[in-house]
Design an enzyme around this catalytic site. Structure first.
Site, PDB file in Angstrom:
ATOM      1  N   CYS A 276       0.859  -1.182   0.000  1.00 26.33           N
ATOM      2  CA  CYS A 276       0.000   0.000   0.000  1.00 26.33           C
ATOM      3  C   CYS A 276       0.893   1.229   0.000  1.00 26.33           C
ATOM      4  O   CYS A 276       2.116   1.117  -0.131  1.00 26.33           O
ATOM      5  CB  CYS A 276      -0.949   0.002   1.187  1.00 26.33           C
ATOM      6  SG  CYS A 276      -0.132   0.127   2.791  1.00 26.33           S
ATOM      7  N   ASP A 277       0.318   2.384   0.128  1.00 27.84           N
ATOM      8  CA  ASP A 277       1.111   3.616   0.051  1.00 27.84           C
ATOM      9  C   ASP A 277       2.211   3.662   1.104  1.00 27.84           C
ATOM     10  O   ASP A 277       3.371   3.941   0.808  1.00 27.84           O
ATOM     11  CB  ASP A 277       0.202   4.836   0.198  1.00 27.84           C
ATOM     12  CG  ASP A 277      -0.529   5.135  -1.097  1.00 27.84           C
ATOM     13  OD1 ASP A 277       0.065   4.938  -2.168  1.00 27.84           O
ATOM     14  OD2 ASP A 277      -1.700   5.549  -1.045  1.00 27.84           O
TER      15      ASP A 277
END
Length: 363
Positions: A276-277
């Site tokens: 994810c980010d």
């Protein structure tokens, strides 16, 4: 408007008379024939064979005609004489449908698996049996599970001489118990439990044996098409079935997209990355969920970790990302297999990944 309304009324009245005169005798003949067949089976103690006709008939929406057109009149006559009738439970027993839905809950795929637990509540407690019909239409061989479960339930009631005082409508466990004769609780409860068990076991074997083949099909687990077919059989749309479809979609019940299954066969999976980010939070929780599933499956050679998309390298085997981030992840790891999910905490794709790992012999 006045002319149209009167014309519609007169036309409807005329068609009703024509239908009664033209089709009434045919329907009456069929009803009498079915009634004679039921009486014959009762006399020969072959009542469980009724399930061979009843269970397929239910899926084709002939259940009301069978139940209320044949079983209810005969059962009402029997109940007036003996205080109960087994015929009230031939079609209304919720056990066979419960067993099939339980099998999909544990061994189903995609949307069907995601929506099955909710369907169990509606079918078993709400008594709306039509909600499990699409699951059978998705894989018609499952009708064998329904037939076997129905026969088991009828045989149990025959063995215990149990029955209901009146029709159970709708066919929920609550209505069934409410109408159970005072001397029949053991037999009726056992008939539900045993019929559900038999249908579950047979359906589970069918689903497990065809799992790998279904995973390779792009249309496997297509609950939407089965719902459309069910509504076509019914002749009108169903709010219950539409809600079932929405529930399955909301649960993220999609299959692995076409091509991902084949990629498992081309490339062995040993490293799985949740990305994810930030590489923390939701991806870490998703990694924990899948790691536990893989561990329970007895697979030790696969490592599951989480990291930020920016830190991805091209030496990993499988990358799992939120569907909005998959394209970015593919840019960082172009040679990895990528799986998109819409919910890191509860995605049916995790079970599909575990099943594919097992089918490829990963340990």
């Amino acid at each position: 408007m006045l002319v149209n309304n009167f014309s519609a009324g007169i036309l409807g009245f005329g068609l009703a008379i024509v239908g009664f005169l033209a089709f009434g005798p045919v329907v009456q003949w069929l009803s009498n024939g079915l009634e004679a067949a039921v009486d014959w089976l009762v006399k020969l103690s072959l009542l469980p064979l009724l399930s061979i006709l009843v269970e397929p008939g239910k899926v084709l929406f002939l259940n009301n005609a069978i139940n209320h057109g044949v079983f209810t009149p005969i059962g009402t006559q029997q109940a007036s004489e003996t205080g109960k009738s087994i015929l009230f439970l031939v079609e209304a027993n919720p056990g066979p449908g419960l067993g099939i839905l339980l099998a999909f809950t544990f061994f189903g795929l995609g949307m069907a698996r995601a929506s099955a637990p909710g369907a169990i509540i509606i079918q078993f407690f709400g008594g709306i049996h039509e909600i499990y019909f699409p699951y059978v239409l998705m894989k018609p061989i499952l009708i064998l599970a329904a037939i076997a479960g129905g026969m088991t339930g009828v045989a149990t009631n025959v063995l215990f001489n149990s029955g209901l005082r009146a029709p159970a409508a709708p066919g929920s466990i609550i209505a069934v118990l409410a109408q159970t004769a005072s001397d029949s609780y053991v037999g009726v409860i056992l008939s539900v439990i045993l019929s559900a068990t038999v249908s579950f076991l047979i359906a589970a074997v069918i689903l497990r044996s065809s799992r790998k083949r279904d995973l390779a099909r792009a249309d496997a687990g297509d609950l939407s098409a089965a719902i459309a077919k069910t509504e076509a059989n019914k002749g009108k749309s169903s709010d219950v079935l539409q809600n079932l479809q929405e529930e399955g979609a909301a649960a993220g019940g999609e299959l692995l997209v076409e091509g991902e299954e084949a990629a498992f066969e081309r490339k062995p999976i040993h490293t799985i990355i949740f990305a994810c980010d930030a590489g923390m939070g939701s991806s870490a929780m998703g990694a924990t969920v899948l790691r536990n599933k893989i561990k329970k499956a007895g697979i030790d050679s696969v490592t599951v970790t989480n990291k930020a998309i920016a830190n991805l390298t091209d030496d990993v085997d499988l990358v799992i990302t939120h569907q909005d981030l998959t394209d970015r992840a593919k840019g960082q790891s172009p040679n990895a297999l990528h799986v998109s999910v819409d919910n890191f905490m509860n995605s049916p794709k995790y079970d599909e990944i575990v099943s594919l790992l097992q089918s490829e012999g990963v340990r």
